[in-house]
Design a protein around this motif. Structure first.
Motif, PDB file in Angstrom:
ATOM      1  N   LEU A  98      -9.162  -5.182 -10.232  1.00 30.38           N
ATOM      2  CA  LEU A  98      -7.787  -5.524  -9.857  1.00 30.38           C
ATOM      3  C   LEU A  98      -7.094  -4.350  -9.160  1.00 30.38           C
ATOM      4  CD1 LEU A  98      -6.597  -7.498 -13.014  1.00 30.38           C
ATOM      5  CD2 LEU A  98      -7.257  -8.417 -10.779  1.00 30.38           C
ATOM      6  N   THR A  99      -7.305  -3.141  -9.676  1.00 34.86           N
ATOM      7  CA  THR A  99      -6.711  -1.963  -9.041  1.00 34.86           C
ATOM      8  C   THR A  99      -7.249  -1.768  -7.630  1.00 34.86           C
ATOM      9  OG1 THR A  99      -6.524  -0.916 -11.220  1.00 34.86           O
ATOM     10  CG2 THR A  99      -6.309   0.507  -9.293  1.00 34.86           C
ATOM     11  N   ALA A 100      -8.555  -1.925  -7.475  1.00 36.82           N
ATOM     12  CA  ALA A 100      -9.164  -1.760  -6.157  1.00 36.82           C
ATOM     13  C   ALA A 100      -8.673  -2.821  -5.178  1.00 36.82           C
ATOM     14  CB  ALA A 100     -10.687  -1.822  -6.284  1.00 36.82           C
ATOM     15  N   ILE A 101      -8.490  -4.051  -5.658  1.00 36.04           N
ATOM     16  CA  ILE A 101      -8.007  -5.113  -4.775  1.00 36.04           C
ATOM     17  C   ILE A 101      -6.595  -4.801  -4.287  1.00 36.04           C
ATOM     18  CG2 ILE A 101      -7.272  -7.525  -4.736  1.00 36.04           C
ATOM     19  CD1 ILE A 101      -9.610  -8.165  -6.590  1.00 36.04           C
ATOM     20  N   VAL A 102      -5.719  -4.429  -5.208  1.00 39.80           N
ATOM     21  CA  VAL A 102      -4.329  -4.164  -4.840  1.00 39.80           C
ATOM     22  C   VAL A 102      -4.232  -2.971  -3.893  1.00 39.80           C
ATOM     23  CG1 VAL A 102      -2.080  -3.463  -5.718  1.00 39.80           C
ATOM     24  CG2 VAL A 102      -3.406  -5.193  -6.939  1.00 39.80           C
ATOM     25  N   LEU A 103      -4.818  -1.844  -4.264  1.00 40.55           N
ATOM     26  CA  LEU A 103      -4.673  -0.633  -3.467  1.00 40.55           C
ATOM     27  C   LEU A 103      -5.540  -0.663  -2.208  1.00 40.55           C
ATOM     28  CD1 LEU A 103      -4.524   2.110  -6.260  1.00 40.55           C
ATOM     29  CD2 LEU A 103      -2.658   0.933  -5.091  1.00 40.55           C
ATOM     30  N   GLY A 104      -6.763  -1.185  -2.313  1.00 38.77           N
ATOM     31  CA  GLY A 104      -7.650  -1.204  -1.147  1.00 38.77           C
ATOM     32  C   GLY A 104      -7.137  -2.112  -0.039  1.00 38.77           C
ATOM     33  N   ILE A 105      -6.741  -3.335  -0.401  1.00 39.13           N
ATOM     34  CA  ILE A 105      -6.238  -4.262   0.613  1.00 39.13           C
ATOM     35  C   ILE A 105      -4.884  -3.803   1.141  1.00 39.13           C
ATOM     36  CG2 ILE A 105      -5.468  -6.630   0.996  1.00 39.13           C
ATOM     37  CD1 ILE A 105      -7.608  -7.585  -0.869  1.00 39.13           C
ATOM     38  N   ALA A 106      -4.041  -3.249   0.273  1.00 40.34           N
ATOM     39  CA  ALA A 106      -2.745  -2.740   0.729  1.00 40.34           C
ATOM     40  C   ALA A 106      -2.925  -1.610   1.729  1.00 40.34           C
ATOM     41  CB  ALA A 106      -1.920  -2.264  -0.466  1.00 40.34           C
ATOM     42  N   ALA A 107      -3.864  -0.704   1.450  1.00 40.75           N
ATOM     43  CA  ALA A 107      -4.105   0.405   2.379  1.00 40.75           C
ATOM     44  C   ALA A 107      -4.622  -0.093   3.717  1.00 40.75           C
ATOM     45  CB  ALA A 107      -5.098   1.389   1.757  1.00 40.75           C
ATOM     46  N   GLY A 108      -5.544  -1.055   3.680  1.00 41.24           N
ATOM     47  CA  GLY A 108      -6.121  -1.543   4.927  1.00 41.24           C
ATOM     48  C   GLY A 108      -5.171  -2.379   5.748  1.00 41.24           C
ATOM     49  N   TYR A 109      -4.326  -3.190   5.103  1.00 41.16           N
ATOM     50  CA  TYR A 109      -3.449  -4.087   5.858  1.00 41.16           C
ATOM     51  C   TYR A 109      -2.148  -3.410   6.278  1.00 41.16           C
ATOM     52  CZ  TYR A 109      -0.562  -8.071   7.095  1.00 41.16           C
ATOM     53  OH  TYR A 109       0.269  -8.934   7.760  1.00 41.16           O
ATOM     54  N   LEU A 110      -1.525  -2.661   5.368  1.00 40.78           N
ATOM     55  CA  LEU A 110      -0.232  -2.056   5.681  1.00 40.78           C
ATOM     56  C   LEU A 110      -0.388  -0.852   6.609  1.00 40.78           C
ATOM     57  CD1 LEU A 110       1.445  -2.235   2.152  1.00 40.78           C
ATOM     58  CD2 LEU A 110       1.692  -3.824   4.070  1.00 40.78           C
ATOM     59  N   GLY A 111      -1.454  -0.070   6.411  1.00 43.26           N
ATOM     60  CA  GLY A 111      -1.685   1.089   7.270  1.00 43.26           C
ATOM     61  C   GLY A 111      -0.592   2.138   7.132  1.00 43.26           C
ATOM     62  N   GLY A 112      -0.523   3.030   8.095  1.00 48.44           N
ATOM     63  CA  GLY A 112       0.538   4.031   8.126  1.00 48.44           C
ATOM     64  C   GLY A 112       0.559   4.927   6.915  1.00 48.44           C
ATOM     65  N   ARG A 113       1.744   5.146   6.378  1.00 45.61           N
ATOM     66  CA  ARG A 113       1.899   6.040   5.236  1.00 45.61           C
ATOM     67  C   ARG A 113       1.197   5.513   3.996  1.00 45.61           C
ATOM     68  NH1 ARG A 113       8.355   7.700   5.618  1.00 45.61           N
ATOM     69  NH2 ARG A 113       8.223   8.816   7.636  1.00 45.61           N
ATOM     70  N   TRP A 114       1.230   4.184   3.817  1.00 43.33           N
ATOM     71  CA  TRP A 114       0.553   3.617   2.660  1.00 43.33           C
ATOM     72  C   TRP A 114      -0.946   3.894   2.717  1.00 43.33           C
ATOM     73  CZ3 TRP A 114       2.687   2.025  -1.656  1.00 43.33           C
ATOM     74  CH2 TRP A 114       4.020   1.609  -1.651  1.00 43.33           C
ATOM     75  N   ASP A 115      -1.524   3.710   3.884  1.00 46.45           N
ATOM     76  CA  ASP A 115      -2.952   3.965   4.044  1.00 46.45           C
ATOM     77  C   ASP A 115      -3.269   5.441   3.814  1.00 46.45           C
ATOM     78  OD1 ASP A 115      -5.622   3.696   4.613  1.00 46.45           O
ATOM     79  OD2 ASP A 115      -5.354   3.666   6.785  1.00 46.45           O
ATOM     80  N   ALA A 116      -2.446   6.328   4.365  1.00 43.42           N
ATOM     81  CA  ALA A 116      -2.684   7.758   4.199  1.00 43.42           C
ATOM     82  C   ALA A 116      -2.580   8.173   2.738  1.00 43.42           C
ATOM     83  CB  ALA A 116      -1.691   8.551   5.046  1.00 43.42           C
ATOM     84  N   PHE A 117      -1.576   7.662   2.039  1.00 47.21           N
ATOM     85  CA  PHE A 117      -1.381   8.043   0.632  1.00 47.21           C
ATOM     86  C   PHE A 117      -2.519   7.531  -0.248  1.00 47.21           C
ATOM     87  CE2 PHE A 117       0.199   6.744  -3.565  1.00 47.21           C
ATOM     88  CZ  PHE A 117       0.514   7.996  -4.083  1.00 47.21           C
ATOM     89  N   ILE A 118      -2.869   6.242  -0.103  1.00 45.33           N
ATOM     90  CA  ILE A 118      -3.914   5.669  -0.938  1.00 45.33           C
ATOM     91  C   ILE A 118      -5.269   6.284  -0.612  1.00 45.33           C
ATOM     92  CG2 ILE A 118      -5.125   3.527  -1.517  1.00 45.33           C
ATOM     93  CD1 ILE A 118      -2.490   2.050  -1.037  1.00 45.33           C
TER      94      ILE A 118
END
Length: 329
Positions: A130-150
């Motif tokens: 569940l953690t990987a789904i939330v953070l992995g997909i969020a990083a890949g789709y949102l990009g930008g700062r979210w991707d860099a932070f995650i």
């Protein structure tokens, strides 16, 4: 054209007789033809059934994993604490013999040890997935700062030496729940093991899902959903998540046996579950102390662990092949 239509056409181009079937039906059709996968699934289901039905097995067998039968009945253990009867005390009354030193029934220890280990591994696998789904997909789709932070968070956590981290932080996590001067209850030890394994167990799948999402977010069906006014949450839930089910399932089947062996290793090292809680790792620790005089005791937990891990890994390979229509068996 939707992503499911594209996937179905790709499968139909490879497999005859696949016309008119959904991707899930095609996956199940390929999996059923894989004898190794079906046998492995049966073995895995058997282990989970044993763990789930441990109280029923104990009632039918007439013994439990805590009673010290060697102390209640004379003549079962010698003066050194080893079973008097050959082969570790195996007979019609004690199917797998007696544990040296305590006189507990090995069969019930193994049954409840399987129950404990599978509960911990299943809980960690669910949380990590569940953690990987939330953070992995969020990083890949949102990009930008979210991707860099995650991404930097994943890099940081993957840089930790995991085994040393597990051994060092388990006592620290336990002290967050109880006074370190008191004896740690079993449920606190279980929660501590789950938290520590979860903290360093989700990054590989998270990185896989991030990469898969990066490649999917530029596809036509995602762009069409954006143009139609769909919200990011709806795009992730309806368009992206169904297309990353394959790596999630495959990776989860590899994660669970890995968590089983890691939890057993922690108990073997003395920082996980301890006496008198039945656990695979604790049985290995006892076997390492008595193998010179009672090699039989090591046989049952060792063989069962090997069978379980091999079956789960083969099941993961079969699921991966069933999802991938380009695989040639």
């Amino acid at each position: 054209m939707s992503s499911q239509t594209v996937a179905a056409e790709a499968v139909q181009a490879v497999e005859p007789g696949a016309v008119g079937r959904s991707p899930g039906q095609l996956m199940w059709r390929r999996f059923r033809r894989d004898r190794v996968g079906v046998i492995s699934a049966c073995v895995v289901l058997f282990f989970f059934a044993v763990g789930l039905l441990a109280p029923v097995i104990s009632w039918l067998y007439g013994k439990d994993p805590y009673t010290r039968y060697g102390q209640l009945e004379s003549g079962l253990l010698n003066e050194y604490g080893y079973p008097v009867k050959p082969n570790g005390g195996i007979d019609g009354e004690f199917w797998f013999g007696l544990e040296p030193g305590t006189g507990r029934d090995v069969f019930m220890e193994l049954v409840y040890g399987i129950r404990t280990s599978l509960f911990i591994a299943l809980a960690v696998t669910v949380l990590a997935t569940l953690t990987a789904i939330v953070l992995g997909i969020a990083a890949g789709y949102l990009g930008g700062r979210w991707d860099a932070f995650i991404s930097r968070l994943i890099d940081l956590l993957m840089a930790f030496p995991q085994q040393l981290f597990f051994v060092a932080f388990l006592p620290i996590i336990a002290t967050l729940f109880v006074d370190p001067r008191q004896e740690t209850p079993t449920h606190v030890k279980v929660v501590s093991v789950i938290i520590v394994l979860w903290a360093l167990g989700w990054m590989t799948l998270g990185r896989i899902l991030r990469g898969a999402t990066l490649s999917l977010r530029e596809r036509e069906f995602v762009e069409a959903a954006k143009v139609s006014g769909a919200s990011p949450w709806r795009i992730i839930r309806k368009e992206l998540l169904p297309n990353v089910v394959s790596p999630i399932l495959v990776q989860a089947t590899y994660m669970l046996p890995s968590f089983v062996t890691t939890a057993a290793a922690l108990s073997f090292l003395g920082v996980g579950l301890t006496e008198p809680t039945p656990d695979w790792g604790r049985m290995f620790a006892t076997a390492a102390e008595v193998y010179r005089s009672d090699i039989t005791y090591m046989f049952f937990p060792g063989v069962s662990m090997v069978i379980f891990v091999v079956a789960f890994n083969l099941l993961g390979d079969s699921i991966r092949d069933a999802f991938d229509p380009r695989t040639v068996r």
